[in-house]
Motif scaffolding. Structure first.
Motif, PDB file in Angstrom:
ATOM      1  N   PHE A 246       0.850  -1.182   0.000  1.00  0.00           N
ATOM      2  CA  PHE A 246       0.000   0.000   0.000  1.00  0.00           C
ATOM      3  C   PHE A 246       0.890   1.238   0.000  1.00  0.00           C
ATOM      4  O   PHE A 246       2.000   1.209   0.536  1.00  0.00           O
ATOM      5  N   SER A 247       0.404   2.299  -0.591  1.00  0.00           N
ATOM      6  CA  SER A 247       1.170   3.547  -0.596  1.00  0.00           C
ATOM      7  C   SER A 247       0.219   4.735  -0.527  1.00  0.00           C
ATOM      8  O   SER A 247      -0.927   4.655  -0.972  1.00  0.00           O
ATOM      9  N   ALA A 248       0.725   5.815   0.027  1.00  0.00           N
ATOM     10  CA  ALA A 248      -0.025   7.069   0.123  1.00  0.00           C
ATOM     11  C   ALA A 248       0.972   8.210   0.054  1.00  0.00           C
ATOM     12  O   ALA A 248       2.096   8.096   0.545  1.00  0.00           O
ATOM     13  N   GLY A 249       0.563   9.309  -0.592  1.00  0.00           N
ATOM     14  CA  GLY A 249       1.479  10.431  -0.703  1.00  0.00           C
ATOM     15  C   GLY A 249       0.848  11.625  -1.379  1.00  0.00           C
ATOM     16  O   GLY A 249      -0.360  11.678  -1.610  1.00  0.00           O
ATOM     17  N   ALA A 250       1.691  12.570  -1.724  1.00  0.00           N
ATOM     18  CA  ALA A 250       1.263  13.797  -2.395  1.00  0.00           C
ATOM     19  C   ALA A 250       2.332  14.191  -3.404  1.00  0.00           C
ATOM     20  O   ALA A 250       3.500  13.830  -3.263  1.00  0.00           O
ATOM     21  N   GLY A 251       1.895  14.933  -4.421  1.00  0.00           N
ATOM     22  CA  GLY A 251       2.839  15.349  -5.443  1.00  0.00           C
ATOM     23  C   GLY A 251       2.315  16.502  -6.272  1.00  0.00           C
ATOM     24  O   GLY A 251       1.257  17.067  -5.987  1.00  0.00           O
ATOM     25  N   ILE A 252       3.076  16.840  -7.296  1.00  0.00           N
ATOM     26  CA  ILE A 252       2.705  17.887  -8.248  1.00  0.00           C
ATOM     27  C   ILE A 252       2.721  17.284  -9.642  1.00  0.00           C
ATOM     28  O   ILE A 252       3.365  16.268  -9.882  1.00  0.00           O
ATOM     29  N   ARG A 253       1.984  17.902 -10.545  1.00  0.00           N
ATOM     30  CA  ARG A 253       1.969  17.491 -11.953  1.00  0.00           C
ATOM     31  C   ARG A 253       2.025  18.756 -12.803  1.00  0.00           C
ATOM     32  O   ARG A 253       1.673  19.831 -12.340  1.00  0.00           O
ATOM     33  N   ASN A 254       2.417  18.624 -14.055  1.00  0.00           N
ATOM     34  CA  ASN A 254       2.505  19.825 -14.883  1.00  0.00           C
ATOM     35  C   ASN A 254       1.132  20.333 -15.315  1.00  0.00           C
ATOM     36  O   ASN A 254       1.003  21.485 -15.676  1.00  0.00           O
ATOM     37  N   GLN A 255       0.091  19.534 -15.276  1.00  0.00           N
ATOM     38  CA  GLN A 255      -1.253  19.999 -15.611  1.00  0.00           C
ATOM     39  C   GLN A 255      -2.095  20.273 -14.361  1.00  0.00           C
ATOM     40  O   GLN A 255      -2.988  21.091 -14.395  1.00  0.00           O
ATOM     41  N   THR A 256      -1.839  19.568 -13.273  1.00  0.00           N
ATOM     42  CA  THR A 256      -2.579  19.730 -12.015  1.00  0.00           C
ATOM     43  C   THR A 256      -1.572  20.117 -10.934  1.00  0.00           C
ATOM     44  O   THR A 256      -0.644  19.363 -10.683  1.00  0.00           O
TER      45      THR A 256
ATOM     46  N   ILE B   7      -2.127  10.912  -3.701  1.00  0.00           N
ATOM     47  CA  ILE B   7      -1.921   9.634  -4.369  1.00  0.00           C
ATOM     48  C   ILE B   7      -2.159   8.505  -3.381  1.00  0.00           C
ATOM     49  O   ILE B   7      -1.710   8.555  -2.238  1.00  0.00           O
ATOM     50  N   GLY B   8      -2.861   7.492  -3.837  1.00  0.00           N
ATOM     51  CA  GLY B   8      -3.049   6.269  -3.085  1.00  0.00           C
ATOM     52  C   GLY B   8      -2.788   5.090  -3.994  1.00  0.00           C
ATOM     53  O   GLY B   8      -3.096   5.136  -5.185  1.00  0.00           O
ATOM     54  N   GLY B   9      -2.210   4.048  -3.446  1.00  0.00           N
ATOM     55  CA  GLY B   9      -1.909   2.890  -4.267  1.00  0.00           C
ATOM     56  C   GLY B   9      -2.083   1.600  -3.504  1.00  0.00           C
ATOM     57  O   GLY B   9      -1.926   1.547  -2.288  1.00  0.00           O
ATOM     58  N   VAL B  10      -2.429   0.569  -4.237  1.00  0.00           N
ATOM     59  CA  VAL B  10      -2.532  -0.776  -3.679  1.00  0.00           C
ATOM     60  C   VAL B  10      -1.941  -1.731  -4.706  1.00  0.00           C
ATOM     61  O   VAL B  10      -2.105  -1.543  -5.910  1.00  0.00           O
ATOM     62  N   GLY B  11      -1.220  -2.727  -4.204  1.00  0.00           N
ATOM     63  CA  GLY B  11      -0.598  -3.659  -5.115  1.00  0.00           C
ATOM     64  C   GLY B  11      -0.470  -5.043  -4.522  1.00  0.00           C
ATOM     65  O   GLY B  11      -0.524  -5.222  -3.306  1.00  0.00           O
ATOM     66  N   TYR B  12      -0.296  -6.002  -5.389  1.00  0.00           N
ATOM     67  CA  TYR B  12      -0.063  -7.386  -4.983  1.00  0.00           C
ATOM     68  C   TYR B  12       1.138  -7.887  -5.761  1.00  0.00           C
ATOM     69  O   TYR B  12       1.148  -7.835  -7.003  1.00  0.00           O
ATOM     70  N   ASN B  13       2.155  -8.342  -5.043  1.00  0.00           N
ATOM     71  CA  ASN B  13       3.427  -8.733  -5.645  1.00  0.00           C
ATOM     72  C   ASN B  13       3.974  -7.582  -6.486  1.00  0.00           C
ATOM     73  O   ASN B  13       4.226  -6.520  -5.964  1.00  0.00           O
ATOM     74  N   ASN B  14       4.124  -7.764  -7.786  1.00  0.00           N
ATOM     75  CA  ASN B  14       4.689  -6.718  -8.633  1.00  0.00           C
ATOM     76  C   ASN B  14       3.646  -5.861  -9.333  1.00  0.00           C
ATOM     77  O   ASN B  14       3.991  -4.878  -9.980  1.00  0.00           O
ATOM     78  N   LEU B  15       2.387  -6.204  -9.250  1.00  0.00           N
ATOM     79  CA  LEU B  15       1.323  -5.433  -9.897  1.00  0.00           C
ATOM     80  C   LEU B  15       0.859  -4.325  -8.951  1.00  0.00           C
ATOM     81  O   LEU B  15       0.573  -4.570  -7.783  1.00  0.00           O
ATOM     82  N   MET B  16       0.786  -3.091  -9.457  1.00  0.00           N
ATOM     83  CA  MET B  16       0.442  -1.945  -8.619  1.00  0.00           C
ATOM     84  C   MET B  16      -0.606  -1.082  -9.315  1.00  0.00           C
ATOM     85  O   MET B  16      -0.554  -0.891 -10.526  1.00  0.00           O
ATOM     86  N   VAL B  17      -1.566  -0.571  -8.538  1.00  0.00           N
ATOM     87  CA  VAL B  17      -2.574   0.360  -9.042  1.00  0.00           C
ATOM     88  C   VAL B  17      -2.466   1.647  -8.227  1.00  0.00           C
ATOM     89  O   VAL B  17      -2.524   1.612  -6.996  1.00  0.00           O
ATOM     90  N   TYR B  18      -2.257   2.762  -8.932  1.00  0.00           N
ATOM     91  CA  TYR B  18      -2.203   4.069  -8.284  1.00  0.00           C
ATOM     92  C   TYR B  18      -3.393   4.897  -8.730  1.00  0.00           C
ATOM     93  O   TYR B  18      -3.745   4.912  -9.907  1.00  0.00           O
ATOM     94  N   LEU B  19      -3.995   5.604  -7.790  1.00  0.00           N
ATOM     95  CA  LEU B  19      -5.043   6.577  -8.082  1.00  0.00           C
ATOM     96  C   LEU B  19      -4.569   7.915  -7.543  1.00  0.00           C
ATOM     97  O   LEU B  19      -4.105   8.000  -6.404  1.00  0.00           O
ATOM     98  N   GLN B  20      -4.677   8.944  -8.369  1.00  0.00           N
ATOM     99  CA  GLN B  20      -4.268  10.268  -7.926  1.00  0.00           C
ATOM    100  C   GLN B  20      -5.254  11.309  -8.415  1.00  0.00           C
ATOM    101  O   GLN B  20      -5.872  11.142  -9.458  1.00  0.00           O
ATOM    102  N   GLY B  21      -5.424  12.342  -7.633  1.00  0.00           N
ATOM    103  CA  GLY B  21      -6.340  13.383  -8.042  1.00  0.00           C
ATOM    104  C   GLY B  21      -6.512  14.446  -6.989  1.00  0.00           C
ATOM    105  O   GLY B  21      -6.144  14.272  -5.828  1.00  0.00           O
TER     106      GLY B  21
END
Length: 167
Positions: free
Chosen positions: A27-37, A42-56
């Motif tokens: 699991f991951s959680a954080g914050a960041g910047i983007r050039n458009q936003t 950011i939040g993420g969940v993964g199993y082994n090497n597969l990861m899904v990130y959602l940001q907004g």
């Protein structure tokens, strides 16, 4: 409203940290910047090497003065057991922003009519190839659009950077 949000976020983080000891889940959680936003959570969940990130995130300062951006990424992680690792995969996102244009507003006022839009806007909806690099929680993200579903006054290359805590 914010108390309920932070209380809910605390329960999710505690649940995820306890659940993360039950196998190969990440699991991951954080914050960041983007050039458009300008700012994203950011939040993420993964199993082994597969990861899904959602940001907004989004913000409104009134009529014709707001921005929002959302992106989801499905990624495969390489070298996850090392401090430096990278993810690659596909991302799908939508970003929109409007800002007042004082020059156009002055033209409309001088002509006593609506001859130009009183605001500028940027909009993009895309499917992208993505590359994320991580080093001790600091990440960078590069998104190269494969297909743009909406495009108005946007950059050809999308990027992001920030910090994520992984547990």
């Amino acid at each position: 409203m914010f108390r309920a949000f932070f209380r809910s976020l605390l329960f999710v983080v505690l649940f995820a940290s306890v659940f993360s000891f039950a196998g190969d889940w990440r699991f991951s959680a954080g914050a960041g910047i983007r050039n458009q936003t300008p700012v994203v959570l950011i939040g993420g969940v993964g199993y082994n090497n597969l990861m899904v990130y959602l940001q907004g995130m989004g913000m409104s300062k009134g009529e014709n003065h707001f921005w929002c951006g959302y992106r989801g990424s499905l990624l495969w992680t390489f070298f996850k057991e090392f401090p430096f690792h990278f993810d690659t995969g596909l991302g799908l996102g939508y970003e929109y922003a409007e800002a007042p244009n004082k020059m156009h507003q002055a033209i409309n006022k001088a002509n006593e009519g609506k001859y130009t839009f009183p605001h500028n806007y940027k909009e993009t909806a895309d499917l992208s190839l993505e590359l994320w690099t991580h080093l001790y929680g600091i990440y960078t993200q590069i998104s190269v659009p494969i297909n743009r579903y909406r495009e108005h006054d946007v950059k050809k290359l999308l990027w992001g950077a920030g910090y994520m805590f992984e547990f």
